[in-house]
Write a protein that holds these residues in place. Structure first.
Motif, PDB file in Angstrom:
ATOM      1  N   GLU A 136       0.810  -1.228   0.000  1.00  0.00           N
ATOM      2  CA  GLU A 136       0.000   0.000   0.000  1.00  0.00           C
ATOM      3  C   GLU A 136       0.842   1.278   0.000  1.00  0.00           C
ATOM      4  O   GLU A 136       0.317   2.368  -0.172  1.00  0.00           O
ATOM      5  CB  GLU A 136      -0.989  -0.030   1.159  1.00  0.00           C
ATOM      6  CG  GLU A 136      -2.113  -1.020   0.856  1.00  0.00           C
ATOM      7  CD  GLU A 136      -3.277  -0.927   1.809  1.00  0.00           C
ATOM      8  OE1 GLU A 136      -3.058  -0.471   2.947  1.00  0.00           O
ATOM      9  OE2 GLU A 136      -4.384  -1.332   1.409  1.00  0.00           O
ATOM     10  N   LEU A 137       2.143   1.136   0.190  1.00  0.00           N
ATOM     11  CA  LEU A 137       3.021   2.304   0.046  1.00  0.00           C
ATOM     12  C   LEU A 137       3.212   2.698  -1.422  1.00  0.00           C
ATOM     13  O   LEU A 137       3.702   3.787  -1.724  1.00  0.00           O
ATOM     14  CB  LEU A 137       4.397   2.010   0.663  1.00  0.00           C
ATOM     15  CG  LEU A 137       4.436   1.903   2.191  1.00  0.00           C
ATOM     16  CD1 LEU A 137       5.824   1.445   2.645  1.00  0.00           C
ATOM     17  CD2 LEU A 137       4.090   3.251   2.828  1.00  0.00           C
ATOM     18  N   MET A 138       2.840   1.794  -2.322  1.00  0.00           N
ATOM     19  CA  MET A 138       2.972   2.081  -3.757  1.00  0.00           C
ATOM     20  C   MET A 138       1.916   3.084  -4.188  1.00  0.00           C
ATOM     21  O   MET A 138       0.887   3.249  -3.509  1.00  0.00           O
ATOM     22  CB  MET A 138       2.785   0.781  -4.578  1.00  0.00           C
ATOM     23  CG  MET A 138       3.792  -0.300  -4.310  1.00  0.00           C
ATOM     24  SD  MET A 138       5.452   0.189  -4.758  1.00  0.00           S
ATOM     25  CE  MET A 138       6.161   0.462  -3.132  1.00  0.00           C
ATOM     26  N   LEU A 161      -1.499  -4.797  -7.688  1.00  0.00           N
ATOM     27  CA  LEU A 161      -0.830  -5.856  -6.915  1.00  0.00           C
ATOM     28  C   LEU A 161      -1.783  -6.560  -5.939  1.00  0.00           C
ATOM     29  O   LEU A 161      -1.457  -7.640  -5.434  1.00  0.00           O
ATOM     30  CB  LEU A 161       0.351  -5.263  -6.133  1.00  0.00           C
ATOM     31  CG  LEU A 161       1.541  -4.826  -7.000  1.00  0.00           C
ATOM     32  CD1 LEU A 161       2.475  -3.917  -6.218  1.00  0.00           C
ATOM     33  CD2 LEU A 161       2.298  -6.033  -7.539  1.00  0.00           C
ATOM     34  N   MET A 162      -2.927  -5.932  -5.674  1.00  0.00           N
ATOM     35  CA  MET A 162      -3.881  -6.582  -4.750  1.00  0.00           C
ATOM     36  C   MET A 162      -5.135  -7.067  -5.481  1.00  0.00           C
ATOM     37  O   MET A 162      -6.163  -7.308  -4.857  1.00  0.00           O
ATOM     38  CB  MET A 162      -4.251  -5.605  -3.630  1.00  0.00           C
ATOM     39  CG  MET A 162      -3.072  -5.386  -2.695  1.00  0.00           C
ATOM     40  SD  MET A 162      -3.506  -4.640  -1.124  1.00  0.00           S
ATOM     41  CE  MET A 162      -3.877  -2.978  -1.608  1.00  0.00           C
ATOM     42  N   SER A 163      -5.008  -7.237  -6.796  1.00  0.00           N
ATOM     43  CA  SER A 163      -6.196  -7.618  -7.581  1.00  0.00           C
ATOM     44  C   SER A 163      -6.295  -9.134  -7.762  1.00  0.00           C
ATOM     45  O   SER A 163      -6.764  -9.611  -8.775  1.00  0.00           O
ATOM     46  CB  SER A 163      -6.131  -6.934  -8.949  1.00  0.00           C
ATOM     47  OG  SER A 163      -4.957  -7.335  -9.642  1.00  0.00           O
ATOM     48  N   LEU A 176       2.930  -8.789 -13.887  1.00  0.00           N
ATOM     49  CA  LEU A 176       4.330  -8.527 -14.244  1.00  0.00           C
ATOM     50  C   LEU A 176       4.426  -7.818 -15.589  1.00  0.00           C
ATOM     51  O   LEU A 176       5.199  -6.864 -15.746  1.00  0.00           O
ATOM     52  CB  LEU A 176       5.113  -9.849 -14.286  1.00  0.00           C
ATOM     53  CG  LEU A 176       5.336 -10.520 -12.927  1.00  0.00           C
ATOM     54  CD1 LEU A 176       5.804 -11.962 -13.099  1.00  0.00           C
ATOM     55  CD2 LEU A 176       6.344  -9.727 -12.098  1.00  0.00           C
ATOM     56  N   ASP A 177       3.611  -8.263 -16.550  1.00  0.00           N
ATOM     57  CA  ASP A 177       3.633  -7.618 -17.880  1.00  0.00           C
ATOM     58  C   ASP A 177       3.242  -6.153 -17.770  1.00  0.00           C
ATOM     59  O   ASP A 177       3.852  -5.277 -18.389  1.00  0.00           O
ATOM     60  CB  ASP A 177       2.656  -8.325 -18.831  1.00  0.00           C
ATOM     61  CG  ASP A 177       3.267  -9.592 -19.392  1.00  0.00           C
ATOM     62  OD1 ASP A 177       4.492  -9.747 -19.254  1.00  0.00           O
ATOM     63  OD2 ASP A 177       2.523 -10.414 -19.941  1.00  0.00           O
ATOM     64  N   ARG A 178       2.213  -5.893 -16.972  1.00  0.00           N
ATOM     65  CA  ARG A 178       1.738  -4.502 -16.865  1.00  0.00           C
ATOM     66  C   ARG A 178       2.757  -3.625 -16.145  1.00  0.00           C
ATOM     67  O   ARG A 178       2.966  -2.471 -16.526  1.00  0.00           O
ATOM     68  CB  ARG A 178       0.372  -4.472 -16.173  1.00  0.00           C
ATOM     69  CG  ARG A 178      -0.709  -4.991 -17.129  1.00  0.00           C
ATOM     70  CD  ARG A 178      -2.073  -5.027 -16.514  1.00  0.00           C
ATOM     71  NE  ARG A 178      -2.563  -3.729 -16.071  1.00  0.00           N
ATOM     72  CZ  ARG A 178      -3.735  -3.554 -15.491  1.00  0.00           C
ATOM     73  NH1 ARG A 178      -4.527  -4.601 -15.298  1.00  0.00           N
ATOM     74  NH2 ARG A 178      -4.131  -2.368 -15.109  1.00  0.00           N
ATOM     75  N   ILE A 179       3.404  -4.154 -15.131  1.00  0.00           N
ATOM     76  CA  ILE A 179       4.425  -3.350 -14.424  1.00  0.00           C
ATOM     77  C   ILE A 179       5.615  -3.092 -15.351  1.00  0.00           C
ATOM     78  O   ILE A 179       6.095  -1.958 -15.474  1.00  0.00           O
ATOM     79  CB  ILE A 179       4.893  -4.067 -13.140  1.00  0.00           C
ATOM     80  CG1 ILE A 179       3.742  -4.136 -12.137  1.00  0.00           C
ATOM     81  CG2 ILE A 179       6.086  -3.349 -12.520  1.00  0.00           C
ATOM     82  CD1 ILE A 179       4.011  -5.019 -10.942  1.00  0.00           C
ATOM     83  N   ALA A 180       6.073  -4.161 -16.027  1.00  0.00           N
ATOM     84  CA  ALA A 180       7.252  -4.007 -16.898  1.00  0.00           C
ATOM     85  C   ALA A 180       6.949  -3.064 -18.062  1.00  0.00           C
ATOM     86  O   ALA A 180       7.794  -2.238 -18.443  1.00  0.00           O
ATOM     87  CB  ALA A 180       7.699  -5.365 -17.413  1.00  0.00           C
ATOM     88  N   VAL A 202       8.922  -5.601  -3.329  1.00  0.00           N
ATOM     89  CA  VAL A 202       7.477  -5.302  -3.427  1.00  0.00           C
ATOM     90  C   VAL A 202       6.730  -6.460  -4.086  1.00  0.00           C
ATOM     91  O   VAL A 202       5.689  -6.907  -3.573  1.00  0.00           O
ATOM     92  CB  VAL A 202       7.245  -3.987  -4.205  1.00  0.00           C
ATOM     93  CG1 VAL A 202       5.753  -3.671  -4.253  1.00  0.00           C
ATOM     94  CG2 VAL A 202       8.023  -2.844  -3.562  1.00  0.00           C
ATOM     95  N   THR A 203       7.247  -6.975  -5.215  1.00  0.00           N
ATOM     96  CA  THR A 203       6.542  -8.118  -5.827  1.00  0.00           C
ATOM     97  C   THR A 203       6.626  -9.346  -4.909  1.00  0.00           C
ATOM     98  O   THR A 203       5.678 -10.116  -4.829  1.00  0.00           O
ATOM     99  CB  THR A 203       7.125  -8.483  -7.214  1.00  0.00           C
ATOM    100  OG1 THR A 203       8.535  -8.607  -7.107  1.00  0.00           O
ATOM    101  CG2 THR A 203       6.752  -7.471  -8.259  1.00  0.00           C
TER     102      THR A 203
END
Ligand SMILES: [Zn+2]
Length: 290
Positions: free
Chosen positions: A31-33, A41-43, A61-65, A119-120
């Motif tokens: 939640e600091l993100m 990340l919480m979905s 991972l794809d969406r973050i990258a 984080v991940t």
């Protein structure tokens, strides 16, 4: 006895409390993100099985990258950027940030002996912990379905160290053959002098050669796998030698098979002589080669 039960109860409760605290800490970290990344990340809540979870992690991972920004100030030669989550970069002495996208992906997953992004790591562990009941239920349903199939479908004995398996079991990334393809593979095995042994719903394609037995696995598309082991020797996986023949091999199949079989047998003899367990040749009767 009563005292022991009370102590066990206390320990269990303490462990449960610590697990909850750890889960809270993971959530706090996520939640600091920035809100959008934290929500991503919480979905995980729609995941109902490990397979759903694997798909979900790939998508996250794809969406973050893909959202990582290139930072031209750290390299003019290649696309490099910082982790959008922890803002970290490579620990190497001569490079900053991560190569995009592969270096960043290694950091996000911890793949390739890389320290994973904190984080991940927290987010995925949080998801697995939150979904543990769903995983357990899905695993149990899968186990029951497999048991039901094993009672009615054909099973294949393909390895002396493992129980017989279903047509699509333990094929890893290989697809199973159709019924017609399986018939063609069986014909090829009969041409190589394999016997088809059927015991209730278990089938084994078997060939005896000198003091060895060969089990064939015709299930995977495009090839037949062979597992060679010594007759009457203990059935540990370390005592087998394996080789395969591809379906697209057309010429001199008997000779190609014979050469591979002889190599496999020699490998097993060498292992046997190293362990001081040389067995006299000719203990069994040969059915191959002609
Ligand atoms: Zn990171």
């Amino acid at each position: 006895m009563r005292r022991y039960d009370d102590q066990m109860e206390f320990v269990k409760k303490r462990i449960a409390d610590l697990e909850d605290e750890l889960q809270d800490t993971r959530r706090d970290l996520v939640e600091l993100m920035p809100r959008q990344l934290a929500d991503l990340l919480m979905s995980y809540r729609s995941c109902e099985s490990r397979q759903d979870y694997d798909h979900w992690t790939c998508e996250v991972l794809d969406r973050i990258a893909s959202g990582a920004e290139r930072d031209p100030s750290i390299s003019h030669l290649e696309d490099r950027g910082w982790c959008p989550l922890c803002k970290g970069g490579s620990s190497g002495p001569y490079s900053r940030g991560f190569a995009l996208p592969e270096g960043l992906m290694r950091h996000l997953t911890g793949r390739g002996n890389t320290a994973q992004c904190p984080v991940t790591r927290a987010a995925f562990r949080m998801a697995r912990y939150a979904l543990r009941d769903e995983f357990r239920a899905a695993d149990e349903a899968k186990r029951r379905a497999t048991e039901a199939r094993r009672a009615t479908e054909r099973l294949f004995l393909v390895d002396p160290s493992s129980p017989p398996c279903l047509l699509d079991e333990r094929l890893w990334f290989q697809k199973e053959r159709s019924a017609e393809e399986l018939v063609r593979a069986e014909e090829r095995l009969r041409d190589l002098n394999f016997q088809v042994e059927i015991n209730e719903n278990v089938v084994a394609y078997k060939l005896q050669y000198e003091e060895f037995v060969v089990l064939a696995d015709p299930r995977p598309v495009g090839r037949i796998d062979f597992c060679v082991f010594e007759l009457a020797k203990n059935k540990r996986r370390s005592c087998v030698a394996t080789f395969r023949m591809m379906d697209n091999w057309k010429n001199d199949l008997t000779e190609k098979f014979r050469r591979r079989l002889v190599d496999a047998c020699n490998t097993l003899r060498t292992r046997g002589s190293r362990s001081g367990a040389v067995r006299k040749r000719g203990a069994g009767s040969d059915t191959f080669p002609k």
